[in-house]
Design a protein around this motif. Sequence first.
Motif, short mmCIF file in Angstrom:
data_model
loop_
_atom_site.label_atom_id
_atom_site.label_comp_id
_atom_site.label_asym_id
_atom_site.label_seq_id
_atom_site.Cartn_x
_atom_site.Cartn_y
_atom_site.Cartn_z
N CYS A 64 0.52 -1.19 0.40
CA CYS A 64 0.55 -0.19 -0.37
C CYS A 64 0.79 1.55 0.03
CB CYS A 64 -1.16 -0.04 1.43
SG CYS A 64 -1.88 0.98 1.73
N PRO A 65 0.89 1.83 -0.58
CA PRO A 65 1.70 3.21 -1.34
C PRO A 65 0.92 4.69 -0.29
CG PRO A 65 0.55 3.17 -3.08
CD PRO A 65 0.09 1.98 -2.61
N THR A 123 10.10 -1.99 -8.16
CA THR A 123 9.85 -0.46 -8.22
C THR A 123 10.24 0.45 -7.10
OG1 THR A 123 7.91 0.98 -6.41
CG2 THR A 123 8.82 -1.50 -5.75
N TYR A 124 10.77 1.30 -6.87
CA TYR A 124 12.09 2.56 -6.10
C TYR A 124 11.23 3.94 -5.52
CZ TYR A 124 11.01 5.41 -10.77
OH TYR A 124 10.79 6.47 -11.29
N THR A 125 12.43 4.47 -4.84
CA THR A 125 12.10 5.32 -3.97
C THR A 125 11.88 6.29 -4.82
OG1 THR A 125 13.73 4.50 -2.84
CG2 THR A 125 12.80 7.01 -2.21
N ILE A 128 19.41 16.05 -7.48
CA ILE A 128 18.63 16.56 -6.11
C ILE A 128 18.95 14.77 -6.51
CG2 ILE A 128 17.59 15.93 -4.45
CD1 ILE A 128 17.14 18.92 -4.27
N CYS A 129 19.74 13.69 -5.74
CA CYS A 129 19.71 12.77 -5.71
C CYS A 129 19.97 11.55 -4.74
CB CYS A 129 20.85 11.50 -6.15
SG CYS A 129 21.45 12.32 -8.14
N LEU A 130 18.58 10.59 -4.45
CA LEU A 130 18.09 9.73 -3.48
C LEU A 130 18.60 8.74 -3.07
CD1 LEU A 130 14.99 10.99 -2.36
CD2 LEU A 130 17.05 11.93 -1.40
N PRO A 131 19.48 7.59 -2.37
CA PRO A 131 19.29 6.44 -2.85
C PRO A 131 17.96 5.64 -2.92
CG PRO A 131 20.77 7.31 -0.31
CD PRO A 131 19.75 8.75 -1.61
N ASN A 132 18.58 4.29 -3.84
CA ASN A 132 17.51 3.60 -4.05
C ASN A 132 17.00 3.02 -2.93
OD1 ASN A 132 15.11 2.56 -4.87
ND2 ASN A 132 16.15 1.30 -6.79
N TYR A 133 16.26 3.23 -1.94
CA TYR A 133 15.29 2.27 -0.54
C TYR A 133 14.29 1.34 -1.37
CZ TYR A 133 17.82 6.45 1.57
OH TYR A 133 18.55 7.09 2.30
N GLY A 134 14.19 1.18 -2.46
CA GLY A 134 12.89 0.80 -2.59
C GLY A 134 11.86 0.91 -2.84
N ASP A 135 11.05 0.06 -1.49
CA ASP A 135 9.02 0.96 -1.36
C ASP A 135 9.95 0.50 -0.08
OD1 ASP A 135 10.34 -2.13 0.09
OD2 ASP A 135 8.05 -2.78 -1.05
N LEU A 136 10.59 0.63 0.84
CA LEU A 136 10.82 1.14 2.01
C LEU A 136 10.42 2.35 2.60
CD1 LEU A 136 14.93 -0.68 2.81
CD2 LEU A 136 12.19 -1.37 3.53
N ILE A 140 21.08 1.17 4.24
CA ILE A 140 21.05 1.71 2.97
C ILE A 140 21.62 3.35 2.81
CG2 ILE A 140 20.03 2.04 0.34
CD1 ILE A 140 18.00 -0.17 1.03
N LYS A 141 21.16 4.48 3.24
CA LYS A 141 21.37 5.14 3.05
C LYS A 141 23.14 5.52 3.81
CE LYS A 141 21.07 9.82 6.08
NZ LYS A 141 20.02 10.70 6.39
N GLU A 142 23.96 4.97 4.00
CA GLU A 142 24.81 4.81 4.70
C GLU A 142 25.94 3.95 3.84
OE1 GLU A 142 25.33 2.66 8.43
OE2 GLU A 142 24.57 4.67 9.40
N ASN A 143 25.35 3.16 2.97
CA ASN A 143 26.55 2.33 1.89
C ASN A 143 24.93 2.87 0.29
OD1 ASN A 143 28.65 1.68 0.67
ND2 ASN A 143 27.85 -0.99 1.35
N PRO A 144 24.84 3.33 -0.24
CA PRO A 144 23.87 2.85 -1.64
C PRO A 144 24.52 2.06 -2.67
CG PRO A 144 24.29 4.98 -0.96
CD PRO A 144 25.25 4.76 0.05
N THR A 145 23.81 1.70 -3.23
CA THR A 145 24.58 0.26 -4.20
C THR A 145 23.43 1.53 -5.59
OG1 THR A 145 22.59 -1.01 -3.88
CG2 THR A 145 25.10 -1.09 -3.14
N GLU A 146 22.96 2.31 -5.02
CA GLU A 146 21.66 2.86 -6.38
C GLU A 146 20.89 3.98 -5.36
OE1 GLU A 146 19.88 0.81 -9.82
OE2 GLU A 146 18.07 0.94 -8.20
#
Length: 358
Positions: free
Chosen positions: A31-32, A136-138, A261-269, A285-291
């Motif tokens: 649910c979004p 899905t992505y952030t 403005i970029c954000l780490p990709n947290y998926g649906d978190l 994820i914020k401390e070590n983003p991969t995307e």
Amino acid sequence: MKKYKCIEVKSEKHKGMFLDFPSRVYLDGDCPQDIKTEKQILNGNHTISADIEVFPYIVLDETNGVVCRCLMTYYKDDPVAYLGFFESFNNATAVKHMFFEVERKAFKDGKTKILGPIDASIYINYRFKVDRFDKTYTGEPYNKKYYADLWKQAGYEICDKYVSNQLRKVEKEDIDERLKRIYDRYRTKGYDFISPTPVIFKDCLEDVYELMMKMYSGFSGFKKLTKEQFIELYMPLQKVMNFDMVRLVYNQDIKLCAFCICLPNYGDLTRGKIGIRKALKIKKIKENPTEYIVLYLGADTSSAGLGGALIHDVRNTLYKNGCTSIGALIKEGNVTGRMYEDLYTDKFNYVLLGKTLN
């Protein structure tokens, strides 16, 4: 044949039914809904509430259960009505019934067109996702697969298309030498390419405000915010930012000329409620983003080539970090969508729909 009843939401009981309905549609836990924002809009205490008039609706079936909902937004002196906060079971008959009532009111009130989905403002949420529901992505709009079809069956047509591009990791040989030369030229001229810190983030947002309002004025559904409204809406981003991938370009007069403005990709978190477990995953994820998700990118058109210089700076940083990226929600035909086409590995599509009232 089932009978449906469309109700304009005014009572606390019906507000509760409006707010509770999304959890019945998204039974698989995806649910979004941003229930805090929805409550603020319904109660008239959101930061943009002074600028809008809202008309929420629910449709009940014969058992008095909600089968679909939406919220129509008016802006003063705007002939267009904006329809959003749409949720529904896959029931075209009920949706057509609801839209008939909504359109009848809008036409009676002098509106000439309905545009959506726009959840009261493009700064809150808008557009339907139409494919790649497996990923899905952030920051991405999210909805049921059948939503755009329900609108089409009710007479709505696609008026804008958007795309998000998945990019592979940037390799050394992928660096565009032409853009690098433009970047070097601007650095020689005294332009600073910087990342903000949490201490100065609010000041930087004030600079971004001026440029973003100028750049996005031609977007469908655009409404100018006050600086105070903009700050209130965008300050929470710092909680999920990795500031290394927020890039601002200032000229010799310390005037902002471009931003990314970029954000780490947290998926649906970041979607829905965030408990302790989700918060810990987000922190990791914020401390070590991969995307990274490239959410906002723009440059003052008076500085020829600066957008390309900024793109070089961002891609070079991605190369150094070894991260993949997604260029998010680019309007079809925009030149930004053709940058680094050789790196594309996938794409996601979105639509905005409209209907002329007559």
